[in-house]
Write a protein that holds these residues in place. Structure first.
Motif, PDB file in Angstrom:
ATOM      1  N   TRP A   9       0.875  -1.168   0.000  1.00 53.82           N
ATOM      2  CA  TRP A   9       0.000   0.000   0.000  1.00 53.82           C
ATOM      3  C   TRP A   9       0.913   1.219   0.000  1.00 53.82           C
ATOM      4  O   TRP A   9       1.429   1.638   1.031  1.00 53.82           O
ATOM      5  N   ALA A  10       1.126   1.788  -1.187  1.00 53.94           N
ATOM      6  CA  ALA A  10       2.081   2.877  -1.370  1.00 53.94           C
ATOM      7  C   ALA A  10       1.714   4.120  -0.571  1.00 53.94           C
ATOM      8  O   ALA A  10       2.604   4.814  -0.058  1.00 53.94           O
ATOM      9  N   GLU A  11       0.434   4.433  -0.456  1.00 50.96           N
ATOM     10  CA  GLU A  11       0.009   5.653   0.225  1.00 50.96           C
ATOM     11  C   GLU A  11       0.525   5.724   1.663  1.00 50.96           C
ATOM     12  O   GLU A  11       0.810   6.804   2.173  1.00 50.96           O
ATOM     13  N   GLU A  12       0.630   4.586   2.327  1.00 49.74           N
ATOM     14  CA  GLU A  12       1.089   4.546   3.712  1.00 49.74           C
ATOM     15  C   GLU A  12       2.456   3.870   3.858  1.00 49.74           C
ATOM     16  O   GLU A  12       2.950   3.727   4.979  1.00 49.74           O
ATOM     17  N   ASP A  13       3.045   3.430   2.737  1.00 55.36           N
ATOM     18  CA  ASP A  13       4.329   2.736   2.732  1.00 55.36           C
ATOM     19  C   ASP A  13       4.295   1.512   3.654  1.00 55.36           C
ATOM     20  O   ASP A  13       5.138   1.340   4.527  1.00 55.36           O
ATOM     21  N   ILE A  14       3.261   0.680   3.443  1.00 60.55           N
ATOM     22  CA  ILE A  14       3.078  -0.513   4.273  1.00 60.55           C
ATOM     23  C   ILE A  14       2.971  -1.752   3.387  1.00 60.55           C
ATOM     24  O   ILE A  14       2.224  -1.764   2.412  1.00 60.55           O
ATOM     25  N   TRP A  15       3.714  -2.785   3.763  1.00 59.12           N
ATOM     26  CA  TRP A  15       3.537  -4.115   3.196  1.00 59.12           C
ATOM     27  C   TRP A  15       2.568  -4.870   4.083  1.00 59.12           C
ATOM     28  O   TRP A  15       2.762  -4.938   5.302  1.00 59.12           O
ATOM     29  N   PHE A  16       1.537  -5.415   3.493  1.00 52.33           N
ATOM     30  CA  PHE A  16       0.576  -6.260   4.192  1.00 52.33           C
ATOM     31  C   PHE A  16       0.843  -7.701   3.794  1.00 52.33           C
ATOM     32  O   PHE A  16       0.907  -8.012   2.604  1.00 52.33           O
ATOM     33  N   TYR A  17       0.991  -8.563   4.780  1.00 54.80           N
ATOM     34  CA  TYR A  17       1.173  -9.999   4.566  1.00 54.80           C
ATOM     35  C   TYR A  17      -0.080 -10.679   5.085  1.00 54.80           C
ATOM     36  O   TYR A  17      -0.495 -10.433   6.224  1.00 54.80           O
ATOM     37  N   PHE A  18      -0.673 -11.527   4.265  1.00 56.66           N
ATOM     38  CA  PHE A  18      -1.932 -12.169   4.635  1.00 56.66           C
ATOM     39  C   PHE A  18      -1.862 -13.679   4.517  1.00 56.66           C
ATOM     40  O   PHE A  18      -1.300 -14.209   3.558  1.00 56.66           O
ATOM     41  N   GLU A  19      -2.472 -14.341   5.473  1.00 56.28           N
ATOM     42  CA  GLU A  19      -2.864 -15.742   5.353  1.00 56.28           C
ATOM     43  C   GLU A  19      -4.381 -15.696   5.368  1.00 56.28           C
ATOM     44  O   GLU A  19      -4.975 -15.214   6.337  1.00 56.28           O
ATOM     45  N   VAL A  20      -5.007 -16.144   4.293  1.00 60.10           N
ATOM     46  CA  VAL A  20      -6.464 -16.074   4.209  1.00 60.10           C
ATOM     47  C   VAL A  20      -7.036 -17.458   3.926  1.00 60.10           C
ATOM     48  O   VAL A  20      -6.376 -18.313   3.337  1.00 60.10           O
ATOM     49  N   ASP A  21      -8.282 -17.644   4.357  1.00 65.25           N
ATOM     50  CA  ASP A  21      -8.943 -18.923   4.113  1.00 65.25           C
ATOM     51  C   ASP A  21      -9.567 -18.926   2.721  1.00 65.25           C
ATOM     52  O   ASP A  21      -9.437 -17.964   1.952  1.00 65.25           O
ATOM     53  N   ARG A  28      -4.341 -14.817   9.517  1.00 68.15           N
ATOM     54  CA  ARG A  28      -3.252 -14.083  10.156  1.00 68.15           C
ATOM     55  C   ARG A  28      -2.855 -12.924   9.249  1.00 68.15           C
ATOM     56  O   ARG A  28      -2.952 -13.028   8.025  1.00 68.15           O
ATOM     57  N   GLN A  29      -2.388 -11.840   9.866  1.00 70.60           N
ATOM     58  CA  GLN A  29      -2.030 -10.643   9.110  1.00 70.60           C
ATOM     59  C   GLN A  29      -0.821  -9.978   9.747  1.00 70.60           C
ATOM     60  O   GLN A  29      -0.756  -9.833  10.967  1.00 70.60           O
ATOM     61  N   VAL A  30       0.125  -9.556   8.898  1.00 66.53           N
ATOM     62  CA  VAL A  30       1.310  -8.815   9.336  1.00 66.53           C
ATOM     63  C   VAL A  30       1.343  -7.516   8.549  1.00 66.53           C
ATOM     64  O   VAL A  30       1.031  -7.497   7.360  1.00 66.53           O
ATOM     65  N   GLU A  31       1.740  -6.436   9.225  1.00 69.66           N
ATOM     66  CA  GLU A  31       1.913  -5.143   8.563  1.00 69.66           C
ATOM     67  C   GLU A  31       3.308  -4.633   8.876  1.00 69.66           C
ATOM     68  O   GLU A  31       3.699  -4.555  10.044  1.00 69.66           O
ATOM     69  N   LEU A  32       4.062  -4.303   7.820  1.00 71.68           N
ATOM     70  CA  LEU A  32       5.419  -3.789   7.966  1.00 71.68           C
ATOM     71  C   LEU A  32       5.492  -2.412   7.326  1.00 71.68           C
ATOM     72  O   LEU A  32       5.112  -2.239   6.165  1.00 71.68           O
ATOM     73  N   HIS A  33       6.009  -1.430   8.057  1.00 73.18           N
ATOM     74  CA  HIS A  33       6.018  -0.049   7.597  1.00 73.18           C
ATOM     75  C   HIS A  33       7.419   0.432   7.228  1.00 73.18           C
ATOM     76  O   HIS A  33       8.385   0.158   7.936  1.00 73.18           O
ATOM     77  N   GLY A  34       7.482   1.183   6.141  1.00 72.34           N
ATOM     78  CA  GLY A  34       8.693   1.882   5.757  1.00 72.34           C
ATOM     79  C   GLY A  34       9.775   1.008   5.171  1.00 72.34           C
ATOM     80  O   GLY A  34       9.635  -0.208   5.061  1.00 72.34           O
ATOM     81  N   PRO A  35      10.871   1.659   4.796  1.00 73.74           N
ATOM     82  CA  PRO A  35      11.959   0.930   4.125  1.00 73.74           C
ATOM     83  C   PRO A  35      12.642  -0.105   5.019  1.00 73.74           C
ATOM     84  O   PRO A  35      13.228  -1.055   4.518  1.00 73.74           O
ATOM     85  N   LEU A  36      12.544   0.068   6.338  1.00 75.77           N
ATOM     86  CA  LEU A  36      13.145  -0.903   7.255  1.00 75.77           C
ATOM     87  C   LEU A  36      12.180  -2.002   7.661  1.00 75.77           C
ATOM     88  O   LEU A  36      12.550  -2.923   8.381  1.00 75.77           O
ATOM     89  N   GLY A  37      10.929  -1.901   7.220  1.00 77.61           N
ATOM     90  CA  GLY A  37       9.940  -2.928   7.537  1.00 77.61           C
ATOM     91  C   GLY A  37       9.608  -3.021   9.014  1.00 77.61           C
ATOM     92  O   GLY A  37       9.551  -4.110   9.581  1.00 77.61           O
ATOM     93  N   LYS A  38       9.357  -1.876   9.645  1.00 80.25           N
ATOM     94  CA  LYS A  38       9.005  -1.865  11.074  1.00 80.25           C
ATOM     95  C   LYS A  38       7.654  -2.550  11.271  1.00 80.25           C
ATOM     96  O   LYS A  38       6.654  -2.131  10.693  1.00 80.25           O
ATOM     97  N   PRO A  39       7.600  -3.599  12.084  1.00 84.35           N
ATOM     98  CA  PRO A  39       6.327  -4.290  12.319  1.00 84.35           C
ATOM     99  C   PRO A  39       5.316  -3.390  13.035  1.00 84.35           C
ATOM    100  O   PRO A  39       5.603  -2.837  14.090  1.00 84.35           O
ATOM    101  N   LEU A  40       4.163  -3.258  12.431  1.00 87.32           N
ATOM    102  CA  LEU A  40       3.052  -2.529  13.038  1.00 87.32           C
ATOM    103  C   LEU A  40       2.030  -3.492  13.624  1.00 87.32           C
ATOM    104  O   LEU A  40       1.357  -3.162  14.599  1.00 87.32           O
ATOM    105  N   ALA A  41       1.900  -4.654  13.005  1.00 88.65           N
ATOM    106  CA  ALA A  41       0.902  -5.633  13.436  1.00 88.65           C
ATOM    107  C   ALA A  41       1.360  -7.036  13.068  1.00 88.65           C
ATOM    108  O   ALA A  41       2.080  -7.230  12.090  1.00 88.65           O
TER     109      ALA A  41
END
Length: 111
Positions: A9-21, A28-41
């Motif tokens: 998601w470029a607008e917020e510079d976040i990578w979303f990682y999903f495990e979906v059924d 499960r969901q992971v959110e990593l922010h910015g160029p260093l991939g700071k975990p948000l969730a």
């Protein structure tokens, strides 16, 4: 069938990682922010549900964030990149540890 992917998601510079059924609901969901991939969730739907029943959802979300509350079919428009289970598990474990360490650091500073 479980589906594993990531999407940016470029607008917020976040990578979303999903495990979906099979129906597109987040397991499960992971959110990593910015160029260093700071975990948000690094949240699990099952854990969220258990926390809700236990009355501890606010604490859970403060530690791990939350999962999407709707099927993630719309992410198909955001150039999803398929992940292997090993790739997802590596990101999951790293993000979970960072979320827990962040909470631990806050609690020891406040003590």
């Amino acid at each position: 069938m479980t589906r594993l992917f990531r999407s940016y998601w470029a607008e917020e510079d976040i990578w979303f990682y999903f495990e979906v059924d099979a129906d597109g609901w987040v397991v499960r969901q992971v959110e990593l922010h910015g160029p260093l991939g700071k975990p948000l969730a690094a949240a699990s739907w099952a854990e969220e549900e258990a926390a809700q029943r236990a009355g501890t959802l606010a604490d859970y979300e403060a530690t791990f964030g939350g999962t999407a509350q709707a099927p993630v079919h719309e992410w198909d428009d955001h150039d999803p990149q398929v992940l292997t289970l090993a790739e997802f598990e590596t990101v999951w474990a790293t993000a979970r540890a960072a979320c827990q360490a962040r909470v631990h650091a806050r609690s020891t500073r406040g003590a």
